[in-house]
Design an enzyme around this catalytic site. Sequence first.
Site, PDB file in Angstrom:
ATOM      1  N   ASP A   1       1.026  -1.092  -0.196  1.00  0.00           N
ATOM      2  CA  ASP A   1       0.152  -0.043  -0.356  1.00  0.00           C
ATOM      3  C   ASP A   1       0.699   1.301  -0.525  1.00  0.00           C
ATOM      4  O   ASP A   1       1.733   1.255   0.597  1.00  0.00           O
ATOM      5  CB  ASP A   1      -0.737   0.305   1.087  1.00  0.00           C
ATOM      6  CG  ASP A   1      -2.360   0.755   1.381  1.00  0.00           C
ATOM      7  OD1 ASP A   1      -2.811   0.812  -0.307  1.00  0.00           O
ATOM      8  OD2 ASP A   1      -2.477   1.781   2.183  1.00  0.00           O
TER       9      ASP A   1
ATOM     10  N   LYS B   1      13.334   5.005 -12.024  1.00  0.00           N
ATOM     11  CA  LYS B   1      12.686   4.697 -11.194  1.00  0.00           C
ATOM     12  C   LYS B   1      12.982   4.275 -10.244  1.00  0.00           C
ATOM     13  O   LYS B   1      12.834   4.276  -9.101  1.00  0.00           O
ATOM     14  CB  LYS B   1      10.946   5.043 -11.935  1.00  0.00           C
ATOM     15  CG  LYS B   1      10.074   5.195 -10.749  1.00  0.00           C
ATOM     16  CD  LYS B   1       8.643   5.374 -11.479  1.00  0.00           C
ATOM     17  CE  LYS B   1       7.394   5.023 -10.297  1.00  0.00           C
ATOM     18  NZ  LYS B   1       6.258   4.762 -10.516  1.00  0.00           N
TER      19      LYS B   1
HETATM   20  P1  IMP Z   1      -1.166   1.659  -4.218  1.00  0.00           P
HETATM   21  O1  IMP Z   1      -1.506   1.893  -2.523  1.00  0.00           O
HETATM   22  O2  IMP Z   1      -0.086   1.136  -4.394  1.00  0.00           O
HETATM   23  O3  IMP Z   1      -2.108   1.731  -4.593  1.00  0.00           O
HETATM   24  O4  IMP Z   1      -1.187   3.082  -4.765  1.00  0.00           O
HETATM   25  C1  IMP Z   1      -2.172   3.999  -3.844  1.00  0.00           C
HETATM   26  C2  IMP Z   1      -1.848   5.205  -5.164  1.00  0.00           C
HETATM   27  O5  IMP Z   1      -1.435   6.116  -4.334  1.00  0.00           O
HETATM   28  C3  IMP Z   1      -2.895   4.895  -6.548  1.00  0.00           C
HETATM   29  O6  IMP Z   1      -3.874   4.838  -7.276  1.00  0.00           O
HETATM   30  C4  IMP Z   1      -1.491   6.089  -7.183  1.00  0.00           C
HETATM   31  O7  IMP Z   1      -2.026   7.176  -7.189  1.00  0.00           O
HETATM   32  C5  IMP Z   1      -0.545   6.474  -6.132  1.00  0.00           C
HETATM   33  N1  IMP Z   1       0.637   5.311  -6.344  1.00  0.00           N
HETATM   34  C6  IMP Z   1       1.162   4.659  -5.972  1.00  0.00           C
HETATM   35  N2  IMP Z   1       2.570   4.434  -6.441  1.00  0.00           N
HETATM   36  C7  IMP Z   1       1.954   5.424  -7.272  1.00  0.00           C
HETATM   37  C8  IMP Z   1       4.096   5.123  -8.562  1.00  0.00           C
HETATM   38  O8  IMP Z   1       4.906   4.684  -8.263  1.00  0.00           O
HETATM   39  N3  IMP Z   1       3.605   6.512  -8.730  1.00  0.00           N
HETATM   40  C9  IMP Z   1       2.382   7.605  -8.323  1.00  0.00           C
HETATM   41  N4  IMP Z   1       1.582   7.105  -8.534  1.00  0.00           N
HETATM   42  C10 IMP Z   1       1.889   6.308  -6.804  1.00  0.00           C
END
Ligand code: IMP
Length: 194
Positions: A69, A172
Site C-alpha cells: 500500500d 524510477k
Molecule cells: P497503491 O496502494 O499502490 O494502489 O497506491 C495508491 C495510490 O497511490 C495509487 O492509486 C496512485 O495514485 C498512487 N501511487 C502509488 N504508487 C505510485 C507511484 O509509483 N507513482 C505515482 N503514484 C503512485
Amino acid sequence: MKEIIFATNNAHKLSEVQVILGEGVRLVTLRECGITEDIPENEPTLEGNALAKARYVHGRTGRDCFADDTGLEVDALGGAPGVHSARYATDGHDFAANNRLLLRNLEGCADRSAHFRTVVALILDGREYLFEGRVDGRIVESESGDGGFGYDPLFMPDGFDRTFAQMDGDEKNSVSHRGRAVRKLAGFLSETGK
Ligand code: IMP
C-alpha cells in the site's frame, strides 16, 4: 522457482516489482489464483491496508503472498492524500482528476515538499512481515512526462530535475518508495533462502 502471489491488479506495479525480485521469483497474479473481486482496503493506515490485503489473499489461497500500500504524503497538506491517494478526487482510480486536485490544493503554496511511502506486507509460511520504503521530493507546478502512473508526472524526487514520469522504469525503481520497500523484501527472501 519460488512462486509468490503479489496482491495487485496494477500491471505497471507488477512489472516494476518483477524486475526488482529478478528471475528467482515468479510473481503470481490475483487473476491466476481466481481472485477477481476487489480486495477491501478500508484501514486508516498504509500498514493496516497492506496487511489486510495480504491476509485476505492468504485466507483465500493459503499460499505465500505479499501486498503493498502506497501513499503520497504532502507536507503542506498535513500528509494528505496519504492513505487516500487512490481516491483523492473521486471514488475511482482517476489519476488525472487526482493530479488536478493536488495542484489546485497546492496553488500559491511555497512549500511543495512531499514523499511517497510504501509498506509491503508479506505472509511467508504463515508468518507476517512488514517492509517500508520512502522517497522524498517535491510536487512540481504542472505535469511533466508520460511514463509511470498516478502522481508520477507531478513528483520530482530529491537530487533529480525530472519527474518520475520522465524516467524509465529502471531509473524510477532505483530511487522509488516501492523500489526501496521491494528491495528490502527481496533481501529478506534471499536471506531466508525462500
Ligand atoms: P497503491 O496502494 O499502490 O494502489 O497506491 C495508491 C495510490 O497511490 C495509487 O492509486 C496512485 O495514485 C498512487 N501511487 C502509488 N504508487 C505510485 C507511484 O509509483 N507513482 C505515482 N503514484 C503512485
